[in-house]
Design a protein around this motif. Structure first.
Motif, PDB file in Angstrom:
ATOM      1  N   ASN A  44       0.814  -1.218   0.000  1.00 39.63           N
ATOM      2  CA  ASN A  44       0.000   0.000   0.000  1.00 39.63           C
ATOM      3  C   ASN A  44       0.845   1.265   0.000  1.00 39.63           C
ATOM      4  N   GLU A  45       0.225   2.348  -0.465  1.00 38.79           N
ATOM      5  CA  GLU A  45       0.859   3.656  -0.393  1.00 38.79           C
ATOM      6  C   GLU A  45       1.058   4.055   1.063  1.00 38.79           C
ATOM      7  N   ARG A  46       2.058   4.871   1.301  1.00 37.40           N
ATOM      8  CA  ARG A  46       2.278   5.407   2.639  1.00 37.40           C
ATOM      9  C   ARG A  46       1.600   6.772   2.702  1.00 37.40           C
ATOM     10  N   ALA A  47       0.329   6.762   3.096  1.00 35.73           N
ATOM     11  CA  ALA A  47      -0.458   7.982   3.152  1.00 35.73           C
ATOM     12  C   ALA A  47      -1.432   7.874   4.312  1.00 35.73           C
ATOM     13  N   THR A  48      -2.019   9.002   4.684  1.00 31.15           N
ATOM     14  CA  THR A  48      -2.967   9.011   5.789  1.00 31.15           C
ATOM     15  C   THR A  48      -4.208   8.200   5.449  1.00 31.15           C
ATOM     16  N   ALA A  49      -4.686   8.327   4.215  1.00 32.48           N
ATOM     17  CA  ALA A  49      -5.835   7.553   3.742  1.00 32.48           C
ATOM     18  C   ALA A  49      -5.422   6.834   2.460  1.00 32.48           C
ATOM     19  N   VAL A  50      -5.657   5.524   2.394  1.00 29.14           N
ATOM     20  CA  VAL A  50      -5.206   4.753   1.240  1.00 29.14           C
ATOM     21  C   VAL A  50      -6.346   3.900   0.688  1.00 29.14           C
ATOM     22  N   SER A  51      -6.328   3.710  -0.632  1.00 27.54           N
ATOM     23  CA  SER A  51      -7.108   2.661  -1.275  1.00 27.54           C
ATOM     24  C   SER A  51      -6.173   1.461  -1.390  1.00 27.54           C
ATOM     25  N   HIS A  52      -6.623   0.313  -0.959  1.00 28.09           N
ATOM     26  CA  HIS A  52      -5.738  -0.841  -0.899  1.00 28.09           C
ATOM     27  C   HIS A  52      -5.283  -1.266  -2.295  1.00 28.09           C
ATOM     28  N   HIS A  53      -4.053  -1.730  -2.374  1.00 31.85           N
ATOM     29  CA  HIS A  53      -3.471  -2.224  -3.618  1.00 31.85           C
ATOM     30  C   HIS A  53      -4.326  -3.373  -4.151  1.00 31.85           C
ATOM     31  N   PRO A  54      -4.613  -3.410  -5.469  1.00 32.70           N
ATOM     32  CA  PRO A  54      -5.462  -4.492  -5.999  1.00 32.70           C
ATOM     33  C   PRO A  54      -4.909  -5.890  -5.778  1.00 32.70           C
ATOM     34  N   LEU A  55      -3.585  -6.035  -5.656  1.00 38.83           N
ATOM     35  CA  LEU A  55      -3.038  -7.364  -5.419  1.00 38.83           C
ATOM     36  C   LEU A  55      -3.371  -7.898  -4.023  1.00 38.83           C
ATOM     37  N   ILE A  56      -3.768  -7.006  -3.098  1.00 40.37           N
ATOM     38  CA  ILE A  56      -4.209  -7.477  -1.792  1.00 40.37           C
ATOM     39  C   ILE A  56      -5.494  -8.287  -1.948  1.00 40.37           C
ATOM     40  N   ILE A  57      -6.337  -7.910  -2.904  1.00 42.44           N
ATOM     41  CA  ILE A  57      -7.549  -8.680  -3.191  1.00 42.44           C
ATOM     42  C   ILE A  57      -7.168 -10.052  -3.746  1.00 42.44           C
ATOM     43  N   VAL A  58      -6.212 -10.071  -4.671  1.00 41.32           N
ATOM     44  CA  VAL A  58      -5.780 -11.341  -5.262  1.00 41.32           C
ATOM     45  C   VAL A  58      -5.137 -12.232  -4.206  1.00 41.32           C
ATOM     46  N   GLU A  59      -4.292 -11.656  -3.360  1.00 35.90           N
ATOM     47  CA  GLU A  59      -3.634 -12.448  -2.327  1.00 35.90           C
ATOM     48  C   GLU A  59      -4.650 -12.969  -1.314  1.00 35.90           C
ATOM     49  N   SER A  60      -5.671 -12.183  -0.995  1.00 35.12           N
ATOM     50  CA  SER A  60      -6.720 -12.653  -0.094  1.00 35.12           C
ATOM     51  C   SER A  60      -7.454 -13.840  -0.712  1.00 35.12           C
ATOM     52  N   THR A  61      -7.741 -13.759  -2.006  1.00 36.37           N
ATOM     53  CA  THR A  61      -8.417 -14.864  -2.695  1.00 36.37           C
ATOM     54  C   THR A  61      -7.528 -16.101  -2.701  1.00 36.37           C
ATOM     55  N   ARG A  62      -6.230 -15.907  -2.898  1.00 32.07           N
ATOM     56  CA  ARG A  62      -5.308 -17.042  -2.870  1.00 32.07           C
ATOM     57  C   ARG A  62      -5.308 -17.701  -1.490  1.00 32.07           C
ATOM     58  N   GLN A  63      -5.298 -16.892  -0.425  1.00 32.22           N
ATOM     59  CA  GLN A  63      -5.332 -17.448   0.920  1.00 32.22           C
ATOM     60  C   GLN A  63      -6.647 -18.178   1.180  1.00 32.22           C
ATOM     61  N   LEU A  64      -7.765 -17.624   0.695  1.00 32.88           N
ATOM     62  CA  LEU A  64      -9.057 -18.293   0.845  1.00 32.88           C
ATOM     63  C   LEU A  64      -9.064 -19.634   0.111  1.00 32.88           C
TER      64      LEU A  64
END
Length: 310
Positions: free
Chosen positions: A74-94
């Motif tokens: 993720n970006e280093r910011a006060t408010a972030v939109s999560h990186h799209p690969l976090i969705i892919v990695e979550s699906t892989r873990q599921l």
């Protein structure tokens, strides 16, 4: 963008069947217990994104994810939109959890991701300004294929919701892991120029997977060959997640667009992709761009990046 086709593989002379149902007796390892990073074969507990997984029916599940704002991608910011690969990695873990706990047909080495399709819904992505985003997930298991009683492939599709609104859908197809790729490296003395992280939509330099090789061609040369998310455990070949990210970075670099323009990602692995030296070529199209990963003169993977306003 999601591939809805039902895939069945028929091998000459061998009995192949699509599994009709998942038996309740196949549940193993007390499936209602909390998920652990050990059980999901992760490098550290910090990599764990999936909190719970509960079975609802024959092939349906519900899950909860927790995505830290300070995730490495993720970006280093006060408010972030999560990186799209976090969705892919979550699906892989599921998918790993479903395979470990509910699929009793597989034997030997676990099946590996060979195709990924991710679609993002414009304007619906959650923005996190606190510590972590809690995400609800609806999970469906499909396309189970058996060969001589052994599970040889399956697909997991996950719908992601925040505050009751769906913001992403990700599907991953699993099959037998390909053979380890042979070494493929650039010629000795080849000049390499890594692009800046911002130019490829990455947060920091260790996230960059590409470099300019001879004649300016883009090649896969990870800045961090042991990246904890993209290349955990220093694999000999690029996992599907890393191939997808290499394609995303190549498209953003070639098009000059920003990471926020990405509305969808997909990749299809045809053969093993070495961790270093494969070429990535980008061709624009009406939806954004397609990419081709070539290793030792052969196409090893193809994919596409959908861009807003393309």
């Amino acid at each position: 963008m999601l591939d809805r086709a039902v895939h069945q593989v028929a091998l000459a002379g061998e009995r192949v069947a699509t599994a009709p149902r998942m038996s309740r007796e196949q549940d193993a390892g007390r499936p209602d217990e909390p998920l652990t990073w050990h059980g999901l074969r992760l490098e550290t507990m910090a990599c764990l994104l999936v909190v719970t997984l509960r079975r609802l029916g024959d092939r349906f599940f519900e899950a909860q994810c927790q995505w830290p704002r300070l995730h490495p991608l993720n970006e280093r910011a006060t408010a972030v939109s999560h990186h799209p690969l976090i969705i892919v990695e979550s699906t892989r873990q599921l998918a790993t959890a479903v395979q470990n706990r509910h699929l009793g047909h597989s034997e030997g080495r676990p099946l590996e991701a060979v195709a990924v399709n991710l679609g993002l819904y414009a304007g619906a992505q959650p923005v996190e300004s606190g510590s972590a985003t809690r995400v609800a997930v609806r999970v469906m298991l499909s396309d189970l294929v058996l060969q001589a009683g052994t599970l040889t492939s399956f697909r997991v599709t996950a719908d992601y919701l925040h505050a009751g609104q769906r913001f992403a859908t990700c599907a991953i197809r699993y099959a037998s892991a390909p053979a380890e790729p042979g070494p493929l490296d650039l010629a000795p003395g080849s000049a390499l120029l890594h692009p800046a992280a911002a130019a490829v939509g990455a947060v920091s330099e260790p996230d960059v997977l590409l470099a300019r090789g001879p004649q300016g061609r883009l090649v896969v040369v990870p800045r961090d060959p042991a990246h904890p998310v993209l290349l955990p455990g220093r694999p000999a070949g690029l996992p599907a997640l890393a191939v997808l990210e290499a394609g995303r970075q190549a498209v953003l670099l070639s098009s000059g667009t920003t990471a926020r323009a990405v509305a969808g990602l997909c990749v299809d692995l045809r053969s093993p992709v070495p961790v270093r030296g494969a070429a990535v070529d980008v061709v624009p199209d009406h939806m954004g761009a397609r990419f081709v990963v070539t290793a030792a003169g052969r196409v090893a993977a193809t994919g596409a990046v959908t861009l807003l306003g393309a």
